[in-house]
Motif scaffolding. Structure first.
Motif, PDB file in Angstrom:
ATOM      1  N   ASN A 111      29.699  26.332 -69.986  1.00 56.48           N
ATOM      2  CA  ASN A 111      30.778  25.498 -69.450  1.00 56.48           C
ATOM      3  C   ASN A 111      32.055  26.277 -69.152  1.00 56.48           C
ATOM      4  O   ASN A 111      33.155  25.790 -69.416  1.00 56.48           O
ATOM      5  CB  ASN A 111      31.089  24.354 -70.418  1.00 56.48           C
ATOM      6  CG  ASN A 111      30.934  22.996 -69.764  1.00 56.48           C
ATOM      7  OD1 ASN A 111      30.651  22.892 -68.578  1.00 56.48           O
ATOM      8  ND2 ASN A 111      31.141  21.946 -70.540  1.00 56.48           N
ATOM      9  N   ILE A 112      31.934  27.474 -68.611  1.00 52.79           N
ATOM     10  CA  ILE A 112      33.106  28.237 -68.177  1.00 52.79           C
ATOM     11  C   ILE A 112      33.529  27.696 -66.822  1.00 52.79           C
ATOM     12  O   ILE A 112      32.810  27.831 -65.835  1.00 52.79           O
ATOM     13  CB  ILE A 112      32.785  29.744 -68.060  1.00 52.79           C
ATOM     14  CG1 ILE A 112      32.279  30.298 -69.397  1.00 52.79           C
ATOM     15  CG2 ILE A 112      34.027  30.504 -67.587  1.00 52.79           C
ATOM     16  CD1 ILE A 112      33.284  30.323 -70.503  1.00 52.79           C
ATOM     17  N   ARG A 113      34.710  27.088 -66.765  1.00 50.07           N
ATOM     18  CA  ARG A 113      35.115  26.391 -65.540  1.00 50.07           C
ATOM     19  C   ARG A 113      36.223  27.079 -64.769  1.00 50.07           C
ATOM     20  O   ARG A 113      36.500  26.710 -63.633  1.00 50.07           O
ATOM     21  CB  ARG A 113      35.549  24.961 -65.899  1.00 50.07           C
ATOM     22  CG  ARG A 113      34.430  24.161 -66.546  1.00 50.07           C
ATOM     23  CD  ARG A 113      34.864  22.757 -66.880  1.00 50.07           C
ATOM     24  NE  ARG A 113      33.797  22.012 -67.563  1.00 50.07           N
ATOM     25  CZ  ARG A 113      33.897  20.759 -67.960  1.00 50.07           C
ATOM     26  NH1 ARG A 113      35.016  20.102 -67.754  1.00 50.07           N
ATOM     27  NH2 ARG A 113      32.889  20.167 -68.575  1.00 50.07           N
ATOM     28  N   ASP A 114      36.869  28.049 -65.353  1.00 51.65           N
ATOM     29  CA  ASP A 114      37.950  28.736 -64.662  1.00 51.65           C
ATOM     30  C   ASP A 114      37.385  29.897 -63.836  1.00 51.65           C
ATOM     31  O   ASP A 114      36.737  30.781 -64.393  1.00 51.65           O
ATOM     32  CB  ASP A 114      38.972  29.263 -65.675  1.00 51.65           C
ATOM     33  CG  ASP A 114      40.139  29.941 -64.998  1.00 51.65           C
ATOM     34  OD1 ASP A 114      40.057  31.170 -64.776  1.00 51.65           O
ATOM     35  OD2 ASP A 114      41.114  29.260 -64.670  1.00 51.65           O
ATOM     36  N   PRO A 115      37.606  29.926 -62.516  1.00 56.31           N
ATOM     37  CA  PRO A 115      37.023  30.976 -61.670  1.00 56.31           C
ATOM     38  C   PRO A 115      37.445  32.387 -62.074  1.00 56.31           C
ATOM     39  O   PRO A 115      36.620  33.307 -62.096  1.00 56.31           O
ATOM     40  CB  PRO A 115      37.534  30.629 -60.272  1.00 56.31           C
ATOM     41  CG  PRO A 115      37.865  29.177 -60.319  1.00 56.31           C
ATOM     42  CD  PRO A 115      38.341  28.924 -61.720  1.00 56.31           C
ATOM     43  N   GLY A 116      38.724  32.559 -62.397  1.00 58.07           N
ATOM     44  CA  GLY A 116      39.185  33.881 -62.794  1.00 58.07           C
ATOM     45  C   GLY A 116      38.527  34.353 -64.078  1.00 58.07           C
ATOM     46  O   GLY A 116      38.157  35.528 -64.211  1.00 58.07           O
ATOM     47  N   ASN A 117      38.377  33.437 -65.030  1.00 59.52           N
ATOM     48  CA  ASN A 117      37.707  33.786 -66.279  1.00 59.52           C
ATOM     49  C   ASN A 117      36.258  34.189 -66.036  1.00 59.52           C
ATOM     50  O   ASN A 117      35.781  35.189 -66.570  1.00 59.52           O
ATOM     51  CB  ASN A 117      37.750  32.608 -67.256  1.00 59.52           C
ATOM     52  CG  ASN A 117      39.084  32.494 -67.977  1.00 59.52           C
ATOM     53  OD1 ASN A 117      39.876  33.425 -67.988  1.00 59.52           O
ATOM     54  ND2 ASN A 117      39.332  31.346 -68.567  1.00 59.52           N
ATOM     55  N   LEU A 118      35.537  33.392 -65.242  1.00 61.84           N
ATOM     56  CA  LEU A 118      34.122  33.705 -65.019  1.00 61.84           C
ATOM     57  C   LEU A 118      33.966  35.044 -64.307  1.00 61.84           C
ATOM     58  O   LEU A 118      33.117  35.859 -64.688  1.00 61.84           O
ATOM     59  CB  LEU A 118      33.435  32.603 -64.211  1.00 61.84           C
ATOM     60  CG  LEU A 118      31.936  32.850 -63.968  1.00 61.84           C
ATOM     61  CD1 LEU A 118      31.180  32.989 -65.289  1.00 61.84           C
ATOM     62  CD2 LEU A 118      31.322  31.738 -63.121  1.00 61.84           C
ATOM     63  N   GLY A 119      34.788  35.303 -63.297  1.00 57.64           N
ATOM     64  CA  GLY A 119      34.694  36.585 -62.606  1.00 57.64           C
ATOM     65  C   GLY A 119      34.954  37.758 -63.532  1.00 57.64           C
ATOM     66  O   GLY A 119      34.253  38.771 -63.492  1.00 57.64           O
ATOM     67  N   THR A 120      35.961  37.607 -64.396  1.00 59.30           N
ATOM     68  CA  THR A 120      36.277  38.673 -65.350  1.00 59.30           C
ATOM     69  C   THR A 120      35.148  38.848 -66.364  1.00 59.30           C
ATOM     70  O   THR A 120      34.813  39.983 -66.754  1.00 59.30           O
ATOM     71  CB  THR A 120      37.593  38.346 -66.081  1.00 59.30           C
ATOM     72  OG1 THR A 120      38.623  38.150 -65.108  1.00 59.30           O
ATOM     73  CG2 THR A 120      38.000  39.463 -67.012  1.00 59.30           C
ATOM     74  N   ILE A 121      34.545  37.749 -66.792  1.00 63.78           N
ATOM     75  CA  ILE A 121      33.406  37.815 -67.713  1.00 63.78           C
ATOM     76  C   ILE A 121      32.239  38.552 -67.069  1.00 63.78           C
ATOM     77  O   ILE A 121      31.593  39.408 -67.698  1.00 63.78           O
ATOM     78  CB  ILE A 121      32.982  36.393 -68.140  1.00 63.78           C
ATOM     79  CG1 ILE A 121      34.010  35.803 -69.101  1.00 63.78           C
ATOM     80  CG2 ILE A 121      31.599  36.394 -68.792  1.00 63.78           C
ATOM     81  CD1 ILE A 121      33.808  34.323 -69.393  1.00 63.78           C
ATOM     82  N   LEU A 122      31.945  38.250 -65.805  1.00 60.81           N
ATOM     83  CA  LEU A 122      30.842  38.929 -65.113  1.00 60.81           C
ATOM     84  C   LEU A 122      31.131  40.427 -64.984  1.00 60.81           C
ATOM     85  O   LEU A 122      30.229  41.255 -65.145  1.00 60.81           O
ATOM     86  CB  LEU A 122      30.631  38.305 -63.737  1.00 60.81           C
ATOM     87  CG  LEU A 122      30.184  36.838 -63.722  1.00 60.81           C
ATOM     88  CD1 LEU A 122      30.098  36.317 -62.294  1.00 60.81           C
ATOM     89  CD2 LEU A 122      28.837  36.666 -64.436  1.00 60.81           C
ATOM     90  N   ARG A 123      32.374  40.761 -64.715  1.00 60.66           N
ATOM     91  CA  ARG A 123      32.758  42.171 -64.616  1.00 60.66           C
ATOM     92  C   ARG A 123      32.570  42.876 -65.961  1.00 60.66           C
ATOM     93  O   ARG A 123      32.075  44.013 -66.021  1.00 60.66           O
ATOM     94  CB  ARG A 123      34.214  42.256 -64.163  1.00 60.66           C
ATOM     95  CG  ARG A 123      34.697  43.636 -63.820  1.00 60.66           C
ATOM     96  CD  ARG A 123      36.125  43.559 -63.306  1.00 60.66           C
ATOM     97  NE  ARG A 123      36.671  44.873 -63.017  1.00 60.66           N
ATOM     98  CZ  ARG A 123      37.915  45.095 -62.627  1.00 60.66           C
ATOM     99  NH1 ARG A 123      38.733  44.066 -62.472  1.00 60.66           N
ATOM    100  NH2 ARG A 123      38.351  46.319 -62.386  1.00 60.66           N
ATOM    101  N   SER A 124      32.945  42.207 -67.039  1.00 58.16           N
ATOM    102  CA  SER A 124      32.753  42.777 -68.380  1.00 58.16           C
ATOM    103  C   SER A 124      31.277  42.923 -68.713  1.00 58.16           C
ATOM    104  O   SER A 124      30.858  43.913 -69.317  1.00 58.16           O
ATOM    105  CB  SER A 124      33.441  41.898 -69.433  1.00 58.16           C
ATOM    106  OG  SER A 124      34.828  41.879 -69.252  1.00 58.16           O
ATOM    107  N   ALA A 125      30.469  41.925 -68.326  1.00 58.21           N
ATOM    108  CA  ALA A 125      29.032  41.980 -68.595  1.00 58.21           C
ATOM    109  C   ALA A 125      28.397  43.170 -67.878  1.00 58.21           C
ATOM    110  O   ALA A 125      27.541  43.867 -68.441  1.00 58.21           O
ATOM    111  CB  ALA A 125      28.369  40.678 -68.152  1.00 58.21           C
ATOM    112  N   ALA A 126      28.823  43.406 -66.627  1.00 59.44           N
ATOM    113  CA  ALA A 126      28.302  44.563 -65.892  1.00 59.44           C
ATOM    114  C   ALA A 126      28.752  45.861 -66.553  1.00 59.44           C
ATOM    115  O   ALA A 126      27.972  46.803 -66.700  1.00 59.44           O
ATOM    116  CB  ALA A 126      28.768  44.501 -64.440  1.00 59.44           C
TER     117      ALA A 126
END
Length: 324
Positions: A111-126
């Motif tokens: 339930n991550i709903r903030d676009p900036g948060n999700l993009g940053t999370i994906l960048r961290s995951a990579a």
């Protein structure tokens, strides 16, 4: 008109197209095998560093820079916008360096709903070398322009499986995986009363007033479903430990909870069914919780550190086996 409506989720879902803007993002997409349909460019020079073979298969449309500027979401547009077929993670060719650095570490976004948060999370995951990222229903669309900008190309470095219901999450994880959840409730802390709502700032490491008690035994405790306010659900209790203590029994997956309601009961049930734990990120008393992207970065890179240390120890044991 195509550029404008391609920014809407309804258009992306219905037509199977996504909009990518900027030289780097478009090049990353082409290198990973994404299919370019139409490319809008303001000068021929923008095409020089893009793969020629891929460009030949697409429609190239030269437009005025003023037009791109009016369509763009960027503060400083680069004069390059591409319409791509919506990428399928199963058909992508991810960078060799990324695959070589991949770890048995998975991320589940709850339930991550903030676009900036999700993009940053994906960048961290990579950056941490995650093997895969799963997005449950309720998360913001990963192809939202703001997510793409914050992701900085992460979409084309590792598989991202979106719009999953919780019943299908296990089938997207490896056999024998242990699912842990990020939290900020101290080990041994007492449960909050069931009537207390979850904190609005509960990104990532679930809110500080998370209602599920933390004990070492996997019992069930009643919890009031505050989103609808109508049903009671039983949520399992998970043993808790600090995130910097050993938890990387490979393979492992980490759940990061959403900004508003923290960890869902589904996430806790999945963790309990795999023998998972709460990974506590301690914060100063009075600080409600961490931002979801910050929590993800802390836990994922600690997981990476532990897995690399374990691999190194295993390699040393193979080189110098203990005799007798």
């Amino acid at each position: 008109k195509v550029v404008t409506i391609a920014k809407s989720k309804k258009f992306r879902d219905h037509h199977g197209k996504v909009l990518l803007e900027g030289h780097r993002l478009i090049k990353d997409a082409l290198d990973a095998g994404a299919v370019l349909q139409t490319l809008f460019f303001s000068t021929v020079g923008h095409l020089k560093e893009l793969p020629e073979a891929e460009l030949k298969r697409a429609s190239l449309v030269k437009v005025k820079f003023e037009d791109i500027k009016s369509w763009s979401d960027l503060v400083t547009p680069q004069g390059l916008i591409g319409i791509f077929s919506k990428p399928n993670h199963a058909k992508m060719s991810y960078p060799a360096a990324q695959l070589a650095s991949s770890l048995p570490l998975h991320l589940i976004c709850d339930n991550i709903r903030d676009p900036g948060n999700l993009g940053t999370i994906l960048r961290s995951a990579a950056g941490a070398g995650c093997e895969k990222v799963l997005l449950t229903k309720g998360c913001v669309d990963p192809w939202e322009p703001k997510v793409l900008r914050a992701g900085m190309g992460a979409h084309f470095r590792l598989p991202i499986v979106a719009n999953l219901d919780w019943e299908s999450v296990p089938s997207n994880l490896p056999a024998g995986v242990q699912v842990c959840v990020a939290d900020n409730k101290e080990p041994g802390a007492q449960a909050e009363p069931a009537s207390v709502p979850r904190g609005a700032g509960g990104a990532g490491s679930a809110p500080g007033n998370q209602k599920t008690p933390v004990k070492s035994e996997a019992k069930a405790a009643p919890e009031h479903e505050d989103e609808e306010g109508a049903e009671d659900v039983c949520v399992p209790e998970l043993s808790a430990q600090y995130y910097y203590e050993n938890w990387t029994q490979a393979p492992v997956a980490v759940v990061i909870g959403g900004e508003t309601h923290g960890l869902s009961p589904d996430a806790l049930h999945l963790a309990a069914s795999t023998g998972g734990k709460r990974l506590v990120i301690p914060v100063v008393p009075g600080v409600d919780s961490l931002n979801s992207a910050i929590a993800a970065g802390i836990v994922l890179f600690e997981g990476k550190r532990q897995l690399l240390r374990r691999h190194k120890q295993e390699d040393e044991r193979q080189k110098f086996p203990i005799v007798g």
